[in-house]
Design an enzyme around this catalytic site. Sequence first.
Site, PDB file in Angstrom:
ATOM      1  N   GLY A  50       0.867  -1.177   0.000  1.00  0.00           N
ATOM      2  CA  GLY A  50       0.000   0.000   0.000  1.00  0.00           C
ATOM      3  C   GLY A  50       0.901   1.224   0.000  1.00  0.00           C
ATOM      4  O   GLY A  50       1.843   1.309   0.815  1.00  0.00           O
ATOM      5  N   ALA A  51       0.627   2.151  -0.916  1.00  0.00           N
ATOM      6  CA  ALA A  51       1.594   3.236  -1.165  1.00  0.00           C
ATOM      7  C   ALA A  51       2.020   4.018   0.091  1.00  0.00           C
ATOM      8  O   ALA A  51       3.230   4.137   0.358  1.00  0.00           O
ATOM      9  CB  ALA A  51       1.032   4.167  -2.242  1.00  0.00           C
ATOM     10  N   ARG A  92      10.181  -1.467  -4.928  1.00  0.00           N
ATOM     11  CA  ARG A  92       8.938  -1.469  -5.744  1.00  0.00           C
ATOM     12  C   ARG A  92       8.891  -0.159  -6.540  1.00  0.00           C
ATOM     13  O   ARG A  92       9.118   0.920  -5.972  1.00  0.00           O
ATOM     14  CB  ARG A  92       7.692  -1.615  -4.856  1.00  0.00           C
ATOM     15  CG  ARG A  92       7.647  -2.985  -4.151  1.00  0.00           C
ATOM     16  CD  ARG A  92       6.277  -3.278  -3.565  1.00  0.00           C
ATOM     17  NE  ARG A  92       5.287  -3.528  -4.592  1.00  0.00           N
ATOM     18  CZ  ARG A  92       3.978  -3.602  -4.336  1.00  0.00           C
ATOM     19  NH1 ARG A  92       3.521  -3.432  -3.102  1.00  0.00           N
ATOM     20  NH2 ARG A  92       3.120  -3.849  -5.314  1.00  0.00           N
ATOM     21  N   GLN A 201      -5.953  -8.581  -2.393  1.00  0.00           N
ATOM     22  CA  GLN A 201      -5.917  -7.626  -1.261  1.00  0.00           C
ATOM     23  C   GLN A 201      -7.324  -7.246  -0.801  1.00  0.00           C
ATOM     24  O   GLN A 201      -7.541  -6.955   0.379  1.00  0.00           O
ATOM     25  CB  GLN A 201      -5.157  -6.349  -1.653  1.00  0.00           C
ATOM     26  CG  GLN A 201      -3.671  -6.527  -1.858  1.00  0.00           C
ATOM     27  CD  GLN A 201      -3.320  -6.793  -3.311  1.00  0.00           C
ATOM     28  OE1 GLN A 201      -4.090  -7.399  -4.058  1.00  0.00           O
ATOM     29  NE2 GLN A 201      -2.140  -6.358  -3.728  1.00  0.00           N
ATOM     30  N   ASP A 242      -1.506   4.792  -6.216  1.00  0.00           N
ATOM     31  CA  ASP A 242      -0.072   4.540  -5.998  1.00  0.00           C
ATOM     32  C   ASP A 242       0.800   5.671  -6.527  1.00  0.00           C
ATOM     33  O   ASP A 242       1.886   5.923  -6.018  1.00  0.00           O
ATOM     34  CB  ASP A 242       0.328   3.212  -6.623  1.00  0.00           C
ATOM     35  CG  ASP A 242      -0.265   2.076  -5.816  1.00  0.00           C
ATOM     36  OD1 ASP A 242      -1.424   1.735  -6.052  1.00  0.00           O
ATOM     37  OD2 ASP A 242       0.421   1.593  -4.897  1.00  0.00           O
ATOM     38  N   LYS A 253      -4.098  -0.115  -8.286  1.00  0.00           N
ATOM     39  CA  LYS A 253      -4.093  -1.571  -8.481  1.00  0.00           C
ATOM     40  C   LYS A 253      -4.758  -1.978  -9.795  1.00  0.00           C
ATOM     41  O   LYS A 253      -5.793  -1.417 -10.171  1.00  0.00           O
ATOM     42  CB  LYS A 253      -4.811  -2.210  -7.285  1.00  0.00           C
ATOM     43  CG  LYS A 253      -4.882  -3.714  -7.292  1.00  0.00           C
ATOM     44  CD  LYS A 253      -3.538  -4.383  -7.473  1.00  0.00           C
ATOM     45  CE  LYS A 253      -2.512  -3.959  -6.450  1.00  0.00           C
ATOM     46  NZ  LYS A 253      -1.117  -4.312  -6.831  1.00  0.00           N
TER      47      LYS A 253
HETATM   48  O1  MRU Z   1       0.393  -3.898  -4.606  1.00  0.00           O
HETATM   49  P1  MRU Z   1      -0.156  -3.162  -3.422  1.00  0.00           P
HETATM   50  O2  MRU Z   1      -0.978  -4.024  -2.529  1.00  0.00           O
HETATM   51  O3  MRU Z   1       0.916  -2.398  -2.694  1.00  0.00           O
HETATM   52  O4  MRU Z   1      -1.142  -2.097  -4.091  1.00  0.00           O
HETATM   53  C1  MRU Z   1      -1.902  -1.257  -3.264  1.00  0.00           C
HETATM   54  C2  MRU Z   1      -2.813  -0.390  -4.015  1.00  0.00           C
HETATM   55  O5  MRU Z   1      -2.893  -0.409  -5.223  1.00  0.00           O
HETATM   56  C3  MRU Z   1      -3.593   0.604  -3.199  1.00  0.00           C
HETATM   57  O6  MRU Z   1      -4.841   0.840  -3.753  1.00  0.00           O
HETATM   58  C4  MRU Z   1      -2.818   1.923  -3.162  1.00  0.00           C
HETATM   59  O7  MRU Z   1      -1.503   1.696  -2.791  1.00  0.00           O
HETATM   60  C5  MRU Z   1      -3.433   2.890  -2.244  1.00  0.00           C
HETATM   61  S1  MRU Z   1      -3.115   2.485  -0.572  1.00  0.00           S
HETATM   62  C6  MRU Z   1      -3.782   3.663   0.435  1.00  0.00           C
END
Ligand code: MRU
Length: 350
Positions: A50-51, A92, A201, A242, A253
């Site tokens: 999550g970002a 990442r 997720q 992200d 995502k």
């Molecule tokens: O691959 P992830 O689980 O890190 O991706 C997370 C997402 O795409 C979330 O929607 C995004 O990071 C927003 S988190 C507040």
Amino acid sequence: MSVNEVYPIIWIDDHVRLIDQNRLPETYTLVDIRYVHDMAEAIRTMIVRGAPAIGVAAAYGMYLGARDIQTTDPATFLQQLEAIAQLLRGTRPTAVNLFWAVARMLKTAHETPGSVPTRKLALLEAAKVINTEDIQTCKAIGDHGLNALLNYSSPLRILTHCNAGALATAGYGTSLGVVRSVWRAGRLAMVYADETRPRFQGAKLTTWECIQEGIPVTLITDSMAAHCMQRGLIDVVIVGADRIAANGDTANKIGTYGLALVAKAHDIPFYVAAPLSTIDFNLVDGSQIPIEERQASEVYQLGSITLCPQGVKFYNPAFDVTPAPLITGIITEYGVYQPDGLKSLSGQQK
Ligand code: MRU
């Protein structure tokens, strides 16, 4: 911690404690991180994801790395800190909060006058500030989101994708933070959670968070979202982000772009909820956002089951980009903005 307060990253005495998000919802496991290499691995393997959460984890990673640098010479210290920054930046590629947090920590190290121990202390304080700020930011996003959504007739049925909740931030969440605020205000009828293939997720994390707090949640597979919109089950879609380019194009995502298109086709408002740390003002539009590709096994393997025959090729982009014209509004800690109004916030970014 009360049952409904989830904090995926906390600092305890001399180390970081993470909730292992790969093991939810089966087990609630905590992982203690004492070294930057372990933090880099935790980000890469998505123990923390999550970002905004990745940003906070990287900030602590910078401190953990700095703590182990064995020199008293500030110039050498700063040089070695750059290698630590590089290690973390390599974990990442899409979530810009990672790069934002690393840059902010480097700035602290450079701008703190004095000895190496003084700079190390300043780095720990800076990481703690980034952590605390993120929780406050999410609560402000929740307030602004609630205000915006009060314009629609309630109780609301909200569709969300992936997990942009407390687990994806330092606490409270962005899009799920808005859901939380709407729920606490008594204006939520139901949150529909997309399962979010290939890593689930939505199924594993968003539903877990909702259950912790008693938020009514209905899990659907990704392929059911269009049907739900067509049948009039969804009033509004809210997702996290992200990386948002300066024109409002938004990487989130994989699957988010499709949702935005379908929402547009059904005249359903489509909101993005994200902190300023997710906006990349250096990128003119979304075509420049780097999209992470993850390992093929995420697509063909479900636990011990292989889903397809030998010889199939795979493509596994973890994110997609939703063009700004499909976005109704971007909910930030400073208020709700039209995508083309984001640029006015560039001076506020820390
Ligand atoms: O691959 P992830 O689980 O890190 O991706 C997370 C997402 O795409 C979330 O929607 C995004 O990071 C927003 S988190 C507040």
